[in-house]
Write an enzyme that holds these catalytic residues in place. Structure first.
Site, PDB file in Angstrom:
ATOM      1  N   PRO A   1     -15.705 -38.949  -2.957  1.00  0.00           N
ATOM      2  CA  PRO A   1     -15.447 -38.648  -1.543  1.00  0.00           C
ATOM      3  C   PRO A   1     -14.105 -37.940  -1.322  1.00  0.00           C
ATOM      4  CG  PRO A   1     -16.354 -40.846  -1.755  1.00  0.00           C
ATOM      5  CD  PRO A   1     -16.086 -40.368  -3.151  1.00  0.00           C
ATOM      6  N   CYS A   2     -14.115 -37.007  -0.378  1.00  0.00           N
ATOM      7  CA  CYS A   2     -12.934 -36.153  -0.180  1.00  0.00           C
ATOM      8  C   CYS A   2     -12.171 -36.480   1.109  1.00  0.00           C
ATOM      9  CB  CYS A   2     -13.367 -34.691  -0.154  1.00  0.00           C
ATOM     10  SG  CYS A   2     -14.448 -34.319   1.242  1.00  0.00           S
ATOM     11  N   GLN A   3     -12.677 -37.435   1.883  1.00  0.00           N
ATOM     12  CA  GLN A   3     -12.092 -37.672   3.223  1.00  0.00           C
ATOM     13  C   GLN A   3     -10.581 -37.873   3.198  1.00  0.00           C
ATOM     14  OE1 GLN A   3     -14.849 -39.141   2.079  1.00  0.00           O
ATOM     15  NE2 GLN A   3     -16.311 -39.600   3.700  1.00  0.00           N
TER      16      GLN A   3
ATOM     17  N   SER B   1      -8.918 -34.255   1.902  1.00  0.00           N
ATOM     18  CA  SER B   1      -9.124 -33.035   2.690  1.00  0.00           C
ATOM     19  C   SER B   1      -7.984 -32.774   3.680  1.00  0.00           C
ATOM     20  CB  SER B   1     -10.450 -33.180   3.453  1.00  0.00           C
ATOM     21  OG  SER B   1     -10.534 -32.206   4.441  1.00  0.00           O
TER      22      SER B   1
END
Ligand SMILES: C[S@@+](CC[C@H](N)C(=O)[O-])C[C@H]1O[C@@H](n2cnc3c(N)ncnc32)[C@H](O)[C@@H]1O
Length: 366
Positions: free
Chosen positions: A76-78, A81
């Site tokens: 996951p990049c949340q 980002s």
């Protein structure tokens, strides 16, 4: 046949790429916490959902096999980002963030010891602000026994008219790494966004008056960036687009004669201030909502490199439009992965081909 474990599987772009280039694999398990994505994965790749390990934090890695050839983990990049708070892998209290699920991938990697592991994440992981996080990622991989090669690749450089820059980390187990890996060379783009669009889409994809007024009145410059030129490449498709999909200009400014709807006047042929047209009669109105439309989820799937049949099987099984946008935006452009895998599995196919040639040469000389 390679033995493969897929983590943070989404709709399985890595798997799609392997299929497309003819690399046969045996799926050990996939791992996806989202029930819609899990169903989609199972439908697209024709595997039972019982192969899903579910929440990665609950996976007992000691129950997994150790002889694995490939592990992929687009974590996951949340929290990495630039669109988020950029907390990195850990919260202030030391607990893991969502992007910190990277550590669970490392836990599995240390046990399964795949020959090759591939991670994908947003380009921001390589930014100055995230340098501490990226250093942690690379040193964890190094400590796990891997040589690491990373590069930011843009999908537009690998056959897909989408500007999508993502970092790819290829980790090769130190004991088998012969240092021959190179990232794929850039390929000149021969297609534009329009090649992936349908000519006729339901009118529900036309912009509403409110959306139009946003484009035309307030914040024009900002909104204009959302409008895609079908002759060019489209901007990065994102999971959050499900609320507000990217738009495309579908016609030049034309003026429709309301009495004779089939008569279309181009801006060059008629003054925009003219209210009536001699000969045609009636009032000329600008049907502005016919100028732009939202991209459809099917077009999102195409622009991520998935096929219409992948999309259709999800629709036929009741996956909603917003879930489809999300899944596509979360995924990886398949053509990028095809090119990447060709660099990894090329040496094998090449050596088989050269062995075949050598055998033929020997036979010919007998
Ligand atoms: C960036 S997406 C990866 C998409 C994937 N590479 C593809 O080809 O579609 C990250 C995925 O991790 C999943 N995920 C998030 N938390 C998870 C968890 N605790 N366990 C397993 N999967 C998780 C998300 O649901 C999401 O599908």
């Amino acid at each position: 046949m390679i033995k493969y474990i897929s983590l943070f599987s989404g709709i399985g772009a890595f798997e799609k790429a392997l299929d497309n280039i003819g690399v046969k694999y045996e799926l050990v398990n996939y791992c996806e916490v989202d029930k819609y994505a899990s169903k989609a994965y199972s439908l697209i790749h024709n595997v039972p959902e019982s192969m899903n390990l579910g929440d990665i934090t609950k996976v007992d890695e000691t129950k997994l096999p150790t002889e694995i050839d490939l592990m992929t983990y687009g974590f996951p990049c949340q929290d990495i980002s630039s669109a988020g708070l950029q907390k990195g892998l850990r919260n202030e209290d030391g607990s893991k963030t969502r992007s910190g699920l990277f550590f669970d991938a490392i836990r599995i990697m240390k046990h399964c010891k795949p020959r090759i592991a591939i991670a994908e994440n947003v380009k921001n992981l390589t930014s100055k602000r995230m340098s501490g996080v990226f250093d942690t990622v690379l040193s964890e991989l190094e400590d796990a026994g891997y040589n690491n090669y990373w590069q930011v690749l843009n999908a537009a450089d690998y056959g897909m008219p989408q500007g999508r820059e993502r970092v790819f980390i290829i980790s090769i187990r130190k004991d088998i790494d012969d240092r021959s890996f190179h990232f794929p060379p850039v390929i000149p783009l021969t297609k534009c966004m329009g090649d992936y669009l349908d000519d006729n889409v339901p009118s529900s994809f036309l912009l509403s008056e409110k959306q139009l007024s946003k484009i035309e009145v307030s914040n024009f410059q900002q909104e204009k960036r959302r409008i895609q030129d079908r002759g060019g490449i489209c901007m990065t498709l994102l999971a959050r687009d499900y609320k507000d999909p990217k738009c495309v200009q579908i016609a030049d400014l034309h003026y429709y004669n309301m009495d004779m709807p089939n008569r279309i006047y181009s801006p060059e042929g008629i003054s925009p201030t003219l209210k009536t047209v001699s000969g045609g009669g009636g009032e000329v109105k600008v049907l502005k909502n016919k100028l732009y439309r939202k991209l459809t989820p099917k077009e999102y799937f195409r622009l991520m490199g998935f096929s219409d049949s992948d999309y259709q099987i999800l629709v036929d099984n009741g996956i909603s439009k917003s879930q489809l946008y999300k899944m596509a935006g979360n995924s990886i452009v398949v053509t990028v992965l095809e090119n990447l895998f060709k660099q990894i599995y090329k040496p094998v196919t090449q050596s088989i081909a050269s062995l075949k040639q050598q055998s033929l040469d020997i036979l010919n000389n007998i």
